[in-house]
Design an enzyme around this catalytic site. Structure first.
Site, PDB file in Angstrom:
ATOM      1  N   GLY A  71     -29.276   4.615  -1.463  1.00 20.31           N
ATOM      2  CA  GLY A  71     -30.261   5.075  -2.422  1.00 20.31           C
ATOM      3  C   GLY A  71     -31.618   5.362  -1.815  1.00 20.31           C
ATOM      4  CG  ASN A 151     -35.595  -1.149  -9.338  1.00 19.90           C
ATOM      5  OD1 ASN A 151     -36.390  -0.273  -9.694  1.00 19.90           O
ATOM      6  ND2 ASN A 151     -35.944  -2.107  -8.494  1.00 19.90           N
ATOM      7  CG  HIS A 202     -25.355  -1.486  -2.172  1.00 24.76           C
ATOM      8  ND1 HIS A 202     -26.072  -2.626  -2.496  1.00 24.76           N
ATOM      9  CD2 HIS A 202     -26.267  -0.495  -2.070  1.00 24.76           C
ATOM     10  CE1 HIS A 202     -27.355  -2.322  -2.582  1.00 24.76           C
ATOM     11  NE2 HIS A 202     -27.505  -1.035  -2.329  1.00 24.76           N
ATOM     12  CB  CYS A 327     -36.446  -3.526  -2.496  1.00 20.95           C
ATOM     13  SG  CYS A 327     -34.815  -2.794  -2.298  1.00 20.95           S
TER      14      CYS A 327
END
Length: 392
Positions: A71, A151, A202, A327
């Protein structure tokens, strides 16, 4: 104690069918797809078949699928590649304050190259306001980038409506980070006017280090890397054939199971949100309206308590969750997403994300609810302000 994994938005365990497909390729197909001999040709056929499988699953042409490492690369290739390629049209770009770091930081990089970027705010549920987007558009706007599903929060953005808004502006490209949406929610790149769409294997029980970018026919991008001619010169380097086969299998299975996924995870989500609402110390983040939140993500804050403390406390109860997104976890800075939603500092530094899949059962979620209750009780009320501004 059985460990309950509730961090599927960060990454997912690989599906056994995906592992089987990849293992077979690793054992039998070792050729370089660029080689002209039979072994290379066999590998190239697998690459092309994977491209066709993914294209069919998302409803686009196989020639519009570009393979990447995931991504982050897909987002960077779409944003940097489009902005630099079409700079002669204008230097204005639009995105939001709640994008994934791989999008947000790409736009910050472009600001350093002289582009003007408008970072749209969101409402208290995390949604982009269409009127603000429309007001931000100018004759120099060459790219709009809005994620399909946040996200961190799980808020679904009005992608179809944005595509409709941009339909009359053929010189403005529309990019969608769909990493948390592919195989989970309906997506129609063609019908919704999407020019560029990013995805990662993933997040779908596929292999890490593999992703794809839908690039609408006719859209040109400036490559990020120099080298060979793979992926029409956009992504040079020898293809990872087993991973591409695994990604194709994962995408196909996810799309086939999408309806069942939505029904199952929506039920689990309702139970979690209900329990959070009963715990005075916790603050639910997001919309309570049906259909506005992704079914597999729940987010809450414990104002006054650092999110890392909550993550550790829940792990001691056998539950694995995330502090913000994977992240950005491990930092003590307040969540950029929660700040954009208007959350106070105490809430913005205490966010926790739970995310799940078809694999979790109602019994698993009940255990998670019990763990949340125990943790909230044991940590105690550390501030008198959690109830102020609770989401409704």
């Amino acid at each position: 104690m059985k460990l309950i994994y509730m961090d599927y938005a960060a990454t997912t365990p690989m599906d056994e069918e995906v592992i089987g497909a990849m293992t077979q390729v690793m054992r039998s197909h070792y050729g370089n797809p660029s080689s002209l001999h039979r072994v290379g040709v066999e590998a190239e056929k697998l690459v092309q078949r994977s491209r066709e499988t993914i294209a069919a699953a998302v409803g686009v042409l196989s020639s519009e699928i570009r393979f990447t490492s995931g991504g982050t690369e897909s987002n960077n290739l779409a944003i940097l590649g489009a902005a630099r390629r079409y700079r002669s049209r204008g230097a204005h770009l639009i995105t939001t304050q709640v994008e994934h770091a791989s999008v947000y930081e790409a736009f910050r990089l472009l600001e350093g190259e002289g582009f003007r970027v408008t970072y749209l705010g969101v409402d208290e549920t995390g949604a982009v306001r269409l009127d603000e987007l429309e007001a931000a558009l100018t004759e120099d706007t060459i790219l709009v980038s809005v994620m399909a599903v946040n996200n961190e929060m799980g808020r679904i953005q009005p992608i179809e409506e944005i595509g409709r808004l941009l339909k009359s502006r053929p010189r403005t490209l529309f990019h969608v980070d769909a990493v948390q949406a592919v195989g989970k929610l309906p997506l129609q790149p063609k019908g919704w006017g999407i020019d560029l769409l990013s995805a990662a294997a993933h997040k779908l029980h596929g292999p890490k280090g593999t992703g794809f970018l839908y690039c609408r026919e006719g859209v040109e991008l400036q490559p990020l890397l120099a080298g060979g001619g793979q992926e029409d010169g956009l992504r040079p380097g020898t293809e990872n054939v087993p991973a591409l086969v695994g990604m194709a299998k994962a995408v196909r299975l996810a799309v086939e199971r999408q309806e069942a996924f939505a029904a199952h995870t929506s039920s689990l989500r309702r139970k979690l949100v209900e329990r959070i609402g009963t715990l005075e110390a916790l603050r639910y983040n997001g919309s309570r309206q049906s259909g506005e939140m992704a079914p597999h993500i729940v987010h809450f804050s414990y104002p006054g308590m650092k999110s890392e403390v909550l993550v550790y406390a829940l792990e001691q109860q056998g539950v694995c969750v995330s502090a913000r997104s994977a992240c950005s976890s491990g930092t003590e800075r307040p969540s950029r997403v929660l700040e954009a939603m208007g959350a106070p500092y105490a809430a913005a530094v205490s966010g926790v994300r739970l995310s799940f899949s078809l694999r979790e059962t109602a019994e698993d979620i009940e255990r998670v609810c019990e763990a949340l209750t125990r943790v909230a009780r044991e940590l105690g009320s550390v501030t008198a302000e959690p109830q102020k501004g609770r989401r409704s």
